[in-house]
Design an enzyme around this catalytic site. Structure first.
Site, short mmCIF file in Angstrom:
data_model
loop_
_atom_site.label_atom_id
_atom_site.label_comp_id
_atom_site.label_asym_id
_atom_site.label_seq_id
_atom_site.Cartn_x
_atom_site.Cartn_y
_atom_site.Cartn_z
N HIS A 153 89.76 23.22 44.90
CA HIS A 153 88.51 23.20 44.10
C HIS A 153 88.81 22.95 42.62
O HIS A 153 88.04 23.36 41.76
CB HIS A 153 87.72 24.50 44.23
CG HIS A 153 87.52 24.95 45.65
ND1 HIS A 153 86.40 24.60 46.39
CD2 HIS A 153 88.30 25.69 46.46
CE1 HIS A 153 86.50 25.12 47.61
NE2 HIS A 153 87.65 25.79 47.68
N SER B 196 94.33 3.59 20.80
CA SER B 196 92.94 3.27 20.50
C SER B 196 92.89 2.51 19.19
O SER B 196 93.69 2.76 18.29
CB SER B 196 92.13 4.57 20.38
OG SER B 196 90.97 4.33 19.60
#
Ligand code: ARG
Length: 464
Positions: free
Chosen positions: A156, A277
């Site tokens: 999970h 970036s």
């Protein structure tokens, strides 16, 4: 252009129709298969006396010059040709004259295209299998390097139990082994020859389909001529196999993306396989892993495309089937690129053992081990589970960990607890104790690595 198939028609086809009909832009990649298929066909026609031995030789020599000239660039594919089959036949006839017109005896483009596609995809499977094996081997190397690096295993996406990073990585090696199995299986079903099915009904000539099949490395022949020219299962099946394999690569890519995030910082990907970036100088983006994840969608699309093309088709050949190629070619190209990129990127991946271990020590992931300890001291598992759970609750309330609870606090919860509890909940010990077959202990992971490596070596020998 003069059309080899212009039989009953008189008027020229519209230019737009020619463009629409043409598949040369994508089927020219089967040129080699088309030519070798034709060579085997000419040899069979000669051997069976359907054409003379000398004519067969002229055809084969002519085809060889085409193959050679395509390789050297002396001959260029004509983008105006309808498809690769027409192109090769036309060039052949231009080069050797009337004998060239005999090549198409006892065959049709319907069995020819089915043959070419099987031959081509068979080669693709071999390449993809080699790349898959290479990636599995890279994963084994990494798992060996990190067989003792402790990280939280998740369910999970919640920290669950401590495992080694090597163990987690080997899960992907297992997936790739299954992919290799599926590729092999797909190849086996694909490897039967449709040539000689002709247009759909077989032929009146005394052909020898087995001979042609054998010359081309097939294991047998399609047993029903209608099926032989209509069947594209092999292309759909390869797309399905690749869709599953891409799903595996995508799950790995997803984990690499997560693990390399600032939140996890479990791994660092090599500079050579990341980007920056243009505006944020601090960024190191896992573009390659993201693209692998993203391209998985294309391959699923390729599978859906071919299934949808085929679903409504009456037997036998329909021109719709020309749409079988681009998707499966794309699926192969994409899978090959993604496998190569993953195999290129992973060797330079560095795991941050400290970060992994810290995450492992912060999530009470040894709570199961504490319960197992109480079982060892004589409690039934459910009661032990309750006590361990209550102690975790206490730790959370008081800002402690299971390792920092005092013996007095432990004994308050259960008098069965002694000071050997600390060894039992030590993360390294927790991992090491999972010696069950396929578990996370160092020895078990080593055994997994050995098993995968020996499978890869076996496959290398191309047994069956
Ligand atoms: N370019 C065609 C294809 O890819 C070849 C087969 C053409 N056969 C025919 N009967 N028109 O399917």
């Amino acid at each position: 252009m003069n059309k080899l198939w212009a039989g009953r028609t008189e008027a020229e086809t519209a230019k737009l129709a020619d463009e629409f009909n043409s598949s040369i832009a994508f089927d020219s990649r089967m040129a080699k298969q088309d030519i070798t298929g034709s060579m085997a066909h000419a040899a069979m026609l000669g051997a069976k006396g359907i054409i003379t031995a000398q004519e067969a030789e002229v055809l084969i020599d002519g085809l060889q010059t085409i193959l050679d000239d395509l390789k050297t660039g002396a001959l260029q594919i004509d983008p105006a040709a309808e498809d690769i089959h027409m192109f090769v036949e036309q060039v052949l006839t231009d080069r050797i004259g009337n004998v060239g017109k005999k090549l198409h005896t006892a065959r049709s483009r319907n069995d020819q295209v089915a043959l070419d596609l099987r031959l081509y995809l068979r080669g693709e499977i071999d390449e993809i299998s080699a790349l898959t094996a290479q990636l599995a081997s890279v994963i084994c190397d990494k798992a060996e390097e990190y067989g003792d690096a402790i990280m939280p295993g998740y369910t999970h996406l919640q920290r669950a139990q401590p495992i080694s990073f090597g163990h987690q990585l080997m899960a992907y090696a297992m997936m790739l082994l299954r992919d290799l199995d599926r590729l092999k299986d797909c190849r086996r079903r694909m490897n039967v020859s449709p040539i000689g099915c002709c247009a759909l009904a077989g032929t009146t000539y005394d052909t020898d389909r087995e001979m042609e099949a054998e010359a081309l490395g097939f294991d047998g022949i399609c047993l029903n001529s209608v099926d032989g020219v209509s069947d594209r299962d092999f292309a759909a099946e390869l797309c399905a196999v690749l869709a599953i394999e891409m799903m595996h690569l995508s799950r790995l890519a997803e984990e690499l993306i997560l693990w390399s995030s600032w939140e996890f910082q479990f791994i660092e990907l090599p500079d050579a396989y990341t980007t920056g970036s243009s505006i944020m100088p601090q960024k190191k983006n896992p573009d390659m892993a993201e693209l692998v994840r993203g391209k998985t969608g294309r391959v699923y699309g390729d599978l859906m495309g071919i299934l949808t093309v085929l679903k409504g088709l009456p037997l036998a050949y329909n021109k719709d089937m020309q749409e079988d190629k681009e998707g499966v070619f794309d699926a192969c190209d994409t899978a090959k690129m993604c496998l190569a990129v993953m195999a290129g990127m992973l060797p330079g991946m560095k795991a941050r053992r400290d970060r992994m271990r810290r995450a492992a020590s912060e999530g009470f992931i040894n709570a199961t081990d504490l319960a197992d300890y109480l079982v060892m001291k004589g409690l039934p598992f459910r009661s032990a589970y309750k006590i361990s759970g209550a102690l975790v609750g206490k730790c959370i309330r008081e800002g402690k960990t299971l390792e920092t609870l005092s013996l007095a606090e432990y004994r308050e919860a259960s008098p069965l607890i002694g000071d050997d509890v600390y060894t039992h909940i030590d993360l390294g010990v927790c991992v090491q104790k999972r010696t069950s077959a396929g578990g996370t202990s160092v020895q078990s992971v080593e055994q997994q690595i050995r098993a995968v490596r020996s499978r890869l070596e076996q496959d290398d020998g191309k047994d069956d």
